[in-house]
Motif scaffolding. Structure first.
Motif, PDB file in Angstrom:
ATOM      1  N   TRP A 170       0.915  -1.198  -0.152  1.00 12.20           N
ATOM      2  CA  TRP A 170       0.042   0.029  -0.105  1.00 12.20           C
ATOM      3  C   TRP A 170       0.957   1.229  -0.151  1.00 12.20           C
ATOM      4  O   TRP A 170       0.429   2.489  -0.377  1.00 12.20           O
ATOM      5  CB  TRP A 170      -0.949   0.147   1.187  1.00 12.20           C
ATOM      6  CG  TRP A 170      -1.874  -1.094   1.097  1.00 12.20           C
ATOM      7  CD1 TRP A 170      -2.068  -2.045   0.396  1.00 12.20           C
ATOM      8  CD2 TRP A 170      -3.273  -0.982   1.820  1.00 12.20           C
ATOM      9  NE1 TRP A 170      -3.288  -2.926   0.634  1.00 12.20           N
ATOM     10  CE2 TRP A 170      -3.850  -2.149   1.505  1.00 12.20           C
ATOM     11  CE3 TRP A 170      -3.849  -0.090   2.767  1.00 12.20           C
ATOM     12  CZ2 TRP A 170      -5.260  -2.319   1.920  1.00 12.20           C
ATOM     13  CZ3 TRP A 170      -5.176  -0.426   3.261  1.00 12.20           C
ATOM     14  CH2 TRP A 170      -5.809  -1.558   2.912  1.00 12.20           C
ATOM     15  N   ASP A 200      -3.521  -3.017  -7.694  1.00 12.37           N
ATOM     16  CA  ASP A 200      -4.725  -3.237  -7.331  1.00 12.37           C
ATOM     17  C   ASP A 200      -4.992  -4.794  -7.423  1.00 12.37           C
ATOM     18  O   ASP A 200      -5.822  -5.367  -6.481  1.00 12.37           O
ATOM     19  CB  ASP A 200      -5.770  -2.520  -8.367  1.00 12.37           C
ATOM     20  CG  ASP A 200      -6.069  -1.224  -7.814  1.00 12.37           C
ATOM     21  OD1 ASP A 200      -5.319  -0.476  -6.858  1.00 12.37           O
ATOM     22  OD2 ASP A 200      -6.817  -0.495  -8.558  1.00 12.37           O
ATOM     23  N   LYS A 204      -5.300  -6.923  -3.629  1.00 14.82           N
ATOM     24  CA  LYS A 204      -6.675  -7.377  -3.243  1.00 14.82           C
ATOM     25  C   LYS A 204      -6.538  -8.892  -3.475  1.00 14.82           C
ATOM     26  O   LYS A 204      -7.069  -9.462  -2.505  1.00 14.82           O
ATOM     27  CB  LYS A 204      -7.920  -6.749  -4.537  1.00 14.82           C
ATOM     28  CG  LYS A 204      -8.069  -5.402  -4.172  1.00 14.82           C
ATOM     29  CD  LYS A 204      -9.117  -4.834  -5.172  1.00 14.82           C
ATOM     30  CE  LYS A 204      -9.891  -3.706  -4.619  1.00 14.82           C
ATOM     31  NZ  LYS A 204      -9.367  -2.475  -5.192  1.00 14.82           N
TER      32      LYS A 204
HETATM   33  C1  RET Z   1      -3.364   8.273  -1.285  1.00 12.32           C
HETATM   34  C2  RET Z   1      -2.889   9.841  -1.374  1.00 12.32           C
HETATM   35  C3  RET Z   1      -3.121  10.313  -0.135  1.00 12.32           C
HETATM   36  C4  RET Z   1      -1.810   9.551   0.756  1.00 12.32           C
HETATM   37  C5  RET Z   1      -1.843   8.244   0.671  1.00 12.32           C
HETATM   38  C6  RET Z   1      -2.639   7.485  -0.184  1.00 12.32           C
HETATM   39  C7  RET Z   1      -2.820   6.009  -0.125  1.00 12.32           C
HETATM   40  C8  RET Z   1      -3.577   5.203  -0.841  1.00 12.32           C
HETATM   41  C9  RET Z   1      -3.548   3.938  -0.476  1.00 12.32           C
HETATM   42  C10 RET Z   1      -4.352   3.055  -1.452  1.00 12.32           C
HETATM   43  C11 RET Z   1      -4.645   1.666  -1.232  1.00 12.32           C
HETATM   44  C12 RET Z   1      -5.403   1.320  -2.322  1.00 12.32           C
HETATM   45  C13 RET Z   1      -5.283  -0.326  -2.612  1.00 12.32           C
HETATM   46  C14 RET Z   1      -6.247  -0.603  -3.495  1.00 12.32           C
HETATM   47  C15 RET Z   1      -6.549  -1.983  -3.935  1.00 12.32           C
HETATM   48  O1  RET Z   1      -7.278  -2.235  -5.028  1.00 12.32           O
HETATM   49  C16 RET Z   1      -4.771   8.272  -1.343  1.00 12.32           C
HETATM   50  C17 RET Z   1      -2.961   7.496  -2.849  1.00 12.32           C
HETATM   51  C18 RET Z   1      -1.178   7.559   1.747  1.00 12.32           C
HETATM   52  C19 RET Z   1      -2.985   3.045   0.716  1.00 12.32           C
HETATM   53  C20 RET Z   1      -4.841  -1.141  -1.489  1.00 12.32           C
END
Ligand code: RET
Length: 232
Positions: A170, A200, A204
């Motif tokens: 992540w 993604d 997932k």
């Molecule tokens: C952003 C920007 C703001 C700071 C942080 C972010 C983290 C996003 C994350 C997304 C995880 C998405 C996953 C999707 C699976 O399909 C929103 C990019 C920290 C952790 C696991």
């Protein structure tokens, strides 16, 4: 080209959901209700990728494309993901609330930052990063303590594996945010999309598959050790 990446993402999430749904029959009965969360995570992404592949859900964020559908997917699925970790670790409701709330805030701030411009954009990104830091802090602190205190060794080890998987993978998302169009724009929209589609699917489906594999192995143990099957 970008539609190709989204279509590949759709296929990955479809296959992953099918695999994990089949896995429902293989995990111990006592863990099945919670296991459904793991099926829902790629299941929700099927809808998101279907829309993206059909070119629905992109808006203009002041000179660059923002994929709203992607943030909606993350807003729904990442809190479910941390909820699963909290439930697995038998942590108290208050901490589960914090985990889910902070993770949702991470995504909301990230989306707002992508839609904003200039200093505000980075300010919102920083707020999102701080919320995510809170999630990581809890996952290594209270939630991990609860896992050790309440779970068998194998289950506690599953918790640690899933937690590390989440934290490492992540952490790439904010980097892509910063390098992509919402940030400094070093990475073009296509490359960023390719990386995100890949992540993604891996995050997932990978998360669910690790848990599925672990529960299947634990179930096998239960055949030789009757006590383990009701241990949850
Ligand atoms: C952003 C920007 C703001 C700071 C942080 C972010 C983290 C996003 C994350 C997304 C995880 C998405 C996953 C999707 C699976 O399909 C929103 C990019 C920290 C952790 C696991």
């Amino acid at each position: 080209m970008i539609t190709t990446w989204f279509t590949l993402g759709l296929l990955g999430e479809l296959l992953g959901t099918a695999l994990l749904a089949y896995g429902y029959t293989l995990v111990p009965e006592s863990t099945r209700k919670r296991y459904l969360l793991l099926v829902a995570i790629p299941g929700i992404a099927i809808v998101a990728y279907l829309l993206l592949a059909l070119d629905i859900g992109a808006v203009d964020g002041g000179g660059h494309t923002v994929y709203v559908v992607r943030y909606v997917d993350w807003l729904l699925t990442t809190p479910i993901n941390v909820l699963y970790l909290g439930l697995l670790a038998h942590v108290n409701r208050e901490t589960i609330g914090k985990l889910v709330g902070l993770q949702a805030l991470t995504i909301v701030f990230g989306f707002a930052g992508a839609m904003a411009n200039g200093a505000l954009s980075y300010g919102l990104f920083t707020a999102g990063a701080a919320a995510f830091a809170g999630v990581v802090y809890l996952l290594y602190g209270d939630v991990a303590d609860s896992a050790v205190a309440t779970l068998s060794d194998v289950e506690a080890s599953l918790y640690r594996t899933l937690r590390n998987f989440v934290v490492v993978l992540w952490s790439v998302y904010p980097v892509v945010w910063l390098l992509g169009a919402a940030g400094i724009g070093l990475m073009d929209v296509e490359t960023a999309s390719l990386v995100i589609v890949y992540l993604d699917v891996v995050t997932k489906v990978g998360f669910g598959t690790i848990a599925l594999h672990a529960w299947m192995t634990m179930d096998l143990d239960a055949v030789t050790d009757g006590a383990a099957i009701t241990a949850d």
